[in-house]
Design a protein around this motif. Structure first.
Motif, PDB file in Angstrom:
ATOM      1  N   TRP A 170       0.836  -1.208   0.000  1.00 43.12           N
ATOM      2  CA  TRP A 170       0.000   0.000   0.000  1.00 43.12           C
ATOM      3  C   TRP A 170       0.865   1.250   0.000  1.00 43.12           C
ATOM      4  CZ3 TRP A 170      -4.295  -1.150   4.170  1.00 43.12           C
ATOM      5  CH2 TRP A 170      -4.997  -2.305   3.806  1.00 43.12           C
ATOM      6  N   ILE A 171       1.941   1.220   0.777  1.00 41.14           N
ATOM      7  CA  ILE A 171       2.861   2.360   0.832  1.00 41.14           C
ATOM      8  C   ILE A 171       3.516   2.565  -0.537  1.00 41.14           C
ATOM      9  CG2 ILE A 171       5.047   3.153   1.828  1.00 41.14           C
ATOM     10  CD1 ILE A 171       4.028   1.944   4.519  1.00 41.14           C
ATOM     11  N   ARG A 172       3.890   1.485  -1.191  1.00 42.78           N
ATOM     12  CA  ARG A 172       4.459   1.599  -2.541  1.00 42.78           C
ATOM     13  C   ARG A 172       3.454   2.249  -3.500  1.00 42.78           C
ATOM     14  NH1 ARG A 172       6.073  -3.457  -0.946  1.00 42.78           N
ATOM     15  NH2 ARG A 172       8.313  -3.698  -0.656  1.00 42.78           N
ATOM     16  N   GLU A 173       2.188   1.872  -3.388  1.00 45.23           N
ATOM     17  CA  GLU A 173       1.158   2.464  -4.242  1.00 45.23           C
ATOM     18  C   GLU A 173       1.040   3.969  -4.005  1.00 45.23           C
ATOM     19  OE1 GLU A 173      -2.673   0.316  -4.817  1.00 45.23           O
ATOM     20  OE2 GLU A 173      -1.774  -1.095  -3.385  1.00 45.23           O
ATOM     21  N   LEU A 174       1.040   4.369  -2.750  1.00 46.51           N
ATOM     22  CA  LEU A 174       0.963   5.807  -2.452  1.00 46.51           C
ATOM     23  C   LEU A 174       2.187   6.533  -2.987  1.00 46.51           C
ATOM     24  CD1 LEU A 174      -0.464   6.084   1.176  1.00 46.51           C
ATOM     25  CD2 LEU A 174      -1.654   6.411  -0.988  1.00 46.51           C
ATOM     26  N   ALA A 175       3.359   5.935  -2.814  1.00 49.21           N
ATOM     27  CA  ALA A 175       4.595   6.579  -3.285  1.00 49.21           C
ATOM     28  C   ALA A 175       4.589   6.762  -4.798  1.00 49.21           C
ATOM     29  CB  ALA A 175       5.811   5.767  -2.836  1.00 49.21           C
ATOM     30  N   ALA A 176       3.885   5.894  -5.513  1.00 52.10           N
ATOM     31  CA  ALA A 176       3.788   6.031  -6.970  1.00 52.10           C
ATOM     32  C   ALA A 176       2.759   7.088  -7.373  1.00 52.10           C
ATOM     33  CB  ALA A 176       3.422   4.684  -7.601  1.00 52.10           C
TER      34      ALA A 176
ATOM     35  N   ASP B  62      -9.375   5.469  12.498  1.00 52.02           N
ATOM     36  CA  ASP B  62      -9.726   5.012  13.841  1.00 52.02           C
ATOM     37  C   ASP B  62      -8.543   4.205  14.376  1.00 52.02           C
ATOM     38  OD1 ASP B  62     -10.645   3.573  16.073  1.00 52.02           O
ATOM     39  OD2 ASP B  62     -12.628   3.264  15.214  1.00 52.02           O
ATOM     40  N   PRO B  63      -7.901   4.636  15.483  1.00 48.30           N
ATOM     41  CA  PRO B  63      -6.715   3.934  15.978  1.00 48.30           C
ATOM     42  C   PRO B  63      -7.003   2.539  16.523  1.00 48.30           C
ATOM     43  CG  PRO B  63      -7.359   5.649  17.510  1.00 48.30           C
ATOM     44  CD  PRO B  63      -8.235   5.801  16.295  1.00 48.30           C
ATOM     45  N   ALA B  64      -8.274   2.187  16.682  1.00 50.28           N
ATOM     46  CA  ALA B  64      -8.625   0.829  17.095  1.00 50.28           C
ATOM     47  C   ALA B  64      -8.747  -0.106  15.886  1.00 50.28           C
ATOM     48  CB  ALA B  64      -9.935   0.833  17.875  1.00 50.28           C
ATOM     49  N   ILE B  65      -8.809   0.489  14.689  1.00 53.34           N
ATOM     50  CA  ILE B  65      -8.928  -0.301  13.462  1.00 53.34           C
ATOM     51  C   ILE B  65      -7.659  -0.187  12.633  1.00 53.34           C
ATOM     52  CG2 ILE B  65     -10.190  -0.530  11.283  1.00 53.34           C
ATOM     53  CD1 ILE B  65     -12.680   0.461  12.842  1.00 53.34           C
ATOM     54  N   GLY B  66      -7.131   1.029  12.521  1.00 47.66           N
ATOM     55  CA  GLY B  66      -5.963   1.266  11.679  1.00 47.66           C
ATOM     56  C   GLY B  66      -6.368   1.489  10.229  1.00 47.66           C
ATOM     57  N   TRP B  67      -5.368   1.618   9.423  1.00 47.02           N
ATOM     58  CA  TRP B  67      -5.467   1.899   7.996  1.00 47.02           C
ATOM     59  C   TRP B  67      -6.161   0.754   7.285  1.00 47.02           C
ATOM     60  CZ3 TRP B  67      -0.608   1.954   4.453  1.00 47.02           C
ATOM     61  CH2 TRP B  67      -0.726   2.920   3.461  1.00 47.02           C
ATOM     62  N   THR B  68      -7.079   1.064   6.376  1.00 49.64           N
ATOM     63  CA  THR B  68      -7.771   0.028   5.611  1.00 49.64           C
ATOM     64  C   THR B  68      -7.555   0.253   4.120  1.00 49.64           C
ATOM     65  OG1 THR B  68      -9.847   1.270   5.369  1.00 49.64           O
ATOM     66  CG2 THR B  68      -9.589  -0.077   7.390  1.00 49.64           C
ATOM     67  N   ARG B  69      -7.900  -0.752   3.356  1.00 54.66           N
ATOM     68  CA  ARG B  69      -7.781  -0.638   1.901  1.00 54.66           C
ATOM     69  C   ARG B  69      -8.678   0.486   1.386  1.00 54.66           C
ATOM     70  NH1 ARG B  69      -4.105  -1.414  -2.029  1.00 54.66           N
ATOM     71  NH2 ARG B  69      -5.123   0.057  -3.395  1.00 54.66           N
ATOM     72  N   THR B  70      -9.822   0.677   2.013  1.00 53.88           N
ATOM     73  CA  THR B  70     -10.723   1.772   1.619  1.00 53.88           C
ATOM     74  C   THR B  70     -10.032   3.117   1.781  1.00 53.88           C
ATOM     75  OG1 THR B  70     -12.652   0.460   2.236  1.00 53.88           O
ATOM     76  CG2 THR B  70     -12.967   2.850   2.103  1.00 53.88           C
ATOM     77  N   ASP B  71      -9.268   3.298   2.862  1.00 48.60           N
ATOM     78  CA  ASP B  71      -8.525   4.541   3.076  1.00 48.60           C
ATOM     79  C   ASP B  71      -7.489   4.754   1.973  1.00 48.60           C
ATOM     80  OD1 ASP B  71      -9.834   4.946   5.610  1.00 48.60           O
ATOM     81  OD2 ASP B  71      -8.399   3.545   6.513  1.00 48.60           O
ATOM     82  N   VAL B  72      -6.781   3.694   1.634  1.00 52.12           N
ATOM     83  CA  VAL B  72      -5.761   3.783   0.580  1.00 52.12           C
ATOM     84  C   VAL B  72      -6.407   4.163  -0.748  1.00 52.12           C
ATOM     85  CG1 VAL B  72      -4.013   2.488  -0.710  1.00 52.12           C
ATOM     86  CG2 VAL B  72      -4.282   2.098   1.738  1.00 52.12           C
ATOM     87  N   ASP B  73      -7.484   3.465  -1.086  1.00 51.18           N
ATOM     88  CA  ASP B  73      -8.162   3.741  -2.362  1.00 51.18           C
ATOM     89  C   ASP B  73      -8.696   5.169  -2.408  1.00 51.18           C
ATOM     90  OD1 ASP B  73      -7.572   1.209  -3.270  1.00 51.18           O
ATOM     91  OD2 ASP B  73      -9.539   0.382  -2.758  1.00 51.18           O
ATOM     92  N   ARG B  74      -9.176   5.663  -1.286  1.00 49.64           N
ATOM     93  CA  ARG B  74      -9.670   7.048  -1.240  1.00 49.64           C
ATOM     94  C   ARG B  74      -8.546   8.034  -1.580  1.00 49.64           C
ATOM     95  NH1 ARG B  74     -11.643  10.289   4.111  1.00 49.64           N
ATOM     96  NH2 ARG B  74     -12.265  12.185   3.028  1.00 49.64           N
ATOM     97  N   VAL B  75      -7.373   7.822  -1.000  1.00 49.73           N
ATOM     98  CA  VAL B  75      -6.241   8.716  -1.268  1.00 49.73           C
ATOM     99  C   VAL B  75      -5.763   8.561  -2.708  1.00 49.73           C
ATOM    100  CG1 VAL B  75      -3.861   9.291  -0.636  1.00 49.73           C
ATOM    101  CG2 VAL B  75      -5.550   8.811   1.153  1.00 49.73           C
ATOM    102  N   LEU B  76      -5.697   7.331  -3.205  1.00 49.76           N
ATOM    103  CA  LEU B  76      -5.253   7.117  -4.581  1.00 49.76           C
ATOM    104  C   LEU B  76      -6.196   7.782  -5.582  1.00 49.76           C
ATOM    105  CD1 LEU B  76      -4.106   3.390  -4.390  1.00 49.76           C
ATOM    106  CD2 LEU B  76      -2.639   5.420  -4.564  1.00 49.76           C
ATOM    107  N   THR B  77      -7.486   7.669  -5.350  1.00 51.84           N
ATOM    108  CA  THR B  77      -8.467   8.318  -6.236  1.00 51.84           C
ATOM    109  C   THR B  77      -8.284   9.832  -6.202  1.00 51.84           C
ATOM    110  OG1 THR B  77     -10.035   6.515  -5.963  1.00 51.84           O
ATOM    111  CG2 THR B  77     -10.933   8.642  -6.674  1.00 51.84           C
ATOM    112  N   TRP B  78      -8.168  10.395  -4.997  1.00 49.78           N
ATOM    113  CA  TRP B  78      -7.975  11.835  -4.856  1.00 49.78           C
ATOM    114  C   TRP B  78      -6.678  12.269  -5.524  1.00 49.78           C
ATOM    115  CZ3 TRP B  78      -4.096  14.644  -2.583  1.00 49.78           C
ATOM    116  CH2 TRP B  78      -4.339  16.008  -2.411  1.00 49.78           C
TER     117      TRP B  78
END
Length: 162
Positions: free
Chosen positions: A49-55, A138-154
């Motif tokens: 996921w981090i690699r995807e964001l870095a790209a 949410d610090p009880a859940i952490g980062w999710t794929r939905t969060d990553v996809d939201r940032v990638l789309t934006w």
């Protein structure tokens, strides 16, 4: 308007390390990184996921860990170092992240992934002329794929031209 590539800011505790979860979440492992402290949680899948964001933009740490995120945490994910925002020495009020983030962000579009977006951060984001996305985790859940996809789309269209 001068189009600048997006800056993507990633917090660690509460985001990658879901410290508030009562037990280690599925898919996560634990490792003691600081002697005498609780183990830190990490998910090997987050490396991809981090690699995807870095790209998708210029990825920086926005964590009080500073360079320890590079030295101690990223090796758990098999990744090399990232630049990081210089915050005041810990402990510090989370609202003090904002001036340091603003300095790094300048006039660029920014997506900031954090588990503690303060009132100061919300005001900063609302007042910026450049596109700004705050992603609250949410610090009880952490980062999710939905969060990553939201940032990638934006990040693919931070100016909303599509």
């Amino acid at each position: 308007m001068d189009r600048k590539s997006p800056l993507l800011l990633l917090d660690l505790d509460g985001v990658l390390n879901p410290f508030a979860a009562p037990v280690c979440p599925d898919g996560h492992l634990e490792r003691v990184l600081f002697e005498g402290e609780e183990p830190v949680r990490y998910c090997p899948e987050h490396g991809d996921w981090i690699r995807e964001l870095a790209a998708a933009g210029e990825l920086w740490w926005a964590t009080a860990w500073g360079n320890y995120a590079n030295e101690l945490y990223l090796p758990c994910l098999g990744l090399g170092p990232l630049p990081y925002v210089e915050f005041p020495p810990v402990p510090f009020d989370p609202g003090l992240k904002v001036p340091a983030v603003d300095l790094v962000a300048g006039e660029r579009p920014v997506a900031w992934i954090d588990d503690n977006h303060t009132a100061a951060g919300l005001r900063w984001a609302a007042a910026r002329p450049a596109p700004t996305l705050l992603v609250s985790i949410d610090p009880a859940i952490g980062w999710t794929r939905t969060d990553v996809d939201r940032v990638l789309t934006w990040a693919g269209d931070p100016y909303g031209d599509a």
